[in-house]
Design an enzyme around this catalytic site. Structure first.
Site, PDB file in Angstrom:
ATOM      1  N   ASP A   1       0.811  -1.224   0.000  1.00  0.00           N
ATOM      2  CA  ASP A   1       0.000   0.000   0.000  1.00  0.00           C
ATOM      3  C   ASP A   1       0.844   1.275   0.000  1.00  0.00           C
ATOM      4  OD1 ASP A   1       1.045  -0.108   2.522  1.00  0.00           O
ATOM      5  OD2 ASP A   1      -0.865   0.050   3.579  1.00  0.00           O
ATOM      6  N   GLY A   2       2.169   1.113  -0.119  1.00  0.00           N
ATOM      7  CA  GLY A   2       3.052   2.271  -0.181  1.00  0.00           C
ATOM      8  C   GLY A   2       3.686   2.671   1.126  1.00  0.00           C
ATOM      9  N   ASP A  37      17.782  37.576  -6.363  1.00  0.00           N
ATOM     10  CA  ASP A  37      16.722  38.363  -5.717  1.00  0.00           C
ATOM     11  C   ASP A  37      17.317  39.054  -4.496  1.00  0.00           C
ATOM     12  OD1 ASP A  37      16.801  36.421  -3.620  1.00  0.00           O
ATOM     13  OD2 ASP A  37      15.339  35.208  -4.696  1.00  0.00           O
ATOM     14  N   LYS A  92      13.124  41.184  -8.184  1.00  0.00           N
ATOM     15  CA  LYS A  92      12.086  40.456  -8.914  1.00  0.00           C
ATOM     16  C   LYS A  92      10.800  40.422  -8.106  1.00  0.00           C
ATOM     17  CE  LYS A  92      13.297  35.859  -7.154  1.00  0.00           C
ATOM     18  NZ  LYS A  92      13.854  34.539  -7.460  1.00  0.00           N
ATOM     19  N   ARG A 104      11.563  26.675   1.767  1.00  0.00           N
ATOM     20  CA  ARG A 104      11.114  27.952   1.200  1.00  0.00           C
ATOM     21  C   ARG A 104       9.912  28.516   1.961  1.00  0.00           C
ATOM     22  NH1 ARG A 104      11.016  26.049  -5.012  1.00  0.00           N
ATOM     23  NH2 ARG A 104      10.351  24.159  -3.923  1.00  0.00           N
ATOM     24  N   THR A 163      12.463  24.334 -10.636  1.00  0.00           N
ATOM     25  CA  THR A 163      12.061  24.162 -12.043  1.00  0.00           C
ATOM     26  C   THR A 163      13.031  24.850 -12.990  1.00  0.00           C
ATOM     27  OG1 THR A 163      10.700  26.156 -12.073  1.00  0.00           O
ATOM     28  CG2 THR A 163       9.638  24.107 -11.363  1.00  0.00           C
TER      29      THR A 163
END
Length: 301
Positions: free
Chosen positions: A37-38, A169, A192, A96, A225
């Protein structure tokens, strides 16, 4: 007191192996499995009673699985009678979210820190947290290492022409200033605005500092990303920068990050092996932090 050992979670076994070799602290045996079931299953195969135990686990993707695995492993060693459990977290996830940006948000980094502390960790060793304040979220001693010197030494070997360090930033100015000092290079800052409705999207507002014609070195703690760093590179190119280098401690490279960065104006990306890099790119070079962490473990004995 029994001999100390390093136990590796499933996130970064290669880094654990390198740290073991350089520290001369042996790797211990641990059985990690997954039920149908993980659910994660942990079994400590060897006797650790009265031993100093180092658990190494990066909270890299799959993030939630690796966090749960880490706390279960720590709890297993606590129940097995380990004398002292030191958790080594080369990459700490949810960092973050170290404060509330708007009402209704959790302080995710604090939640994860509480989970790890409650599992039995007596000390934490971490690397380039997103914010220094996260150190205070743990109710046990924390050693906060930095990979800046490791990355700076690699760049010094590259003999870059007229380098200038750029903070992507305003929140990264302190990090960039320290890196600029190591390279004896000037500093510029990108201002930014991040869109709340699109978590990894941002727009460049302005760049402070003269960057035209220089080799720009964008320094950050993490590449997720790659969208924000690619936009920063585009803005620097508009300013006339000839070559763009990116240095980041943690290369998450989520989603289509590798493909997007390959198409970007970035010439070279240096990341550390705090996260195991299974994706390959001609632009990415991995610099090891194994010696840095190994020296820290030896000092703890």
């Amino acid at each position: 007191m029994n001999s100390p050992k390093i136990f590796a979670g499933s996130s970064n076994p290669q880094l654990a192996k390198l740290i073991s070799q350089k520290s001369k602290i042996p790797l211990g045996k641990m059985n990690l499995g997954v039920f149908a079931d993980g659910e994660i299953d942990v079994w400590v195969e060897e006797k650790v009673t009265s031993s100093n135990v180092f658990i190494l686990q990066s909270c890299s993707p799959p993030v939630n699985d690796h966090i749960i695995e880490l706390v279960l492993v720590a709890d297993a060693f606590r129940r097995a009678g380990a004398h002292k459990i030191t958790v080594v977290i080369p990459y700490f996830a949810y960092s973050r979210k170290e404060k509330q940006s708007r009402s209704g948000e959790p302080i995710s980094a604090k939640v994860v820190a509480d989970l790890i502390t409650a599992s039995g960790a007596a000390k934490i060793i971490c690397l380039d947290l997103h914010a220094d304040a996260i150190v205070g979220f743990f109710n046990v001693p924390v050693i906060h290492l930095s990979a800046q010197e490791v990355l700076a030494k690699r760049l010094q070997k590259a003999k870059l022409k007229n380098p200038i360090v750029v903070a992507p930033d305003t929140g990264g100015v302190k990090r960039a200033r320290n890196f600029a000092s190591l390279l004896q290079a000037p500093l510029a800052v990108i201002e930014k605005h991040r869109h709340f409705e699109s978590r990894d999207k941002m727009e460049v507002l302005s760049i402070s500092g003269e960057v035209s014609g220089d080799t720009a070195i964008l320094i950050d703690d993490v590449i997720s990303t790659g969208g924000t760093i690619a936009e920063s590179a585009k803005a620097l190119k508009v300013k006339g920068v000839k070559k763009i280098i990116v240095c980041a401690t943690h290369g998450v490279f989520a989603g289509n990050a590798i493909k997007n960065l390959e198409k970007s104006r970035i010439d070279k990306i240096y990341v550390t092996d705090s996260i195991e890099q299974k994706q390959k790119s001609s632009k990415i070079e991995v610099v090891s932090v194994s010696s840095l962490i190994a020296d820290c473990l030896v000092a703890e004995l």
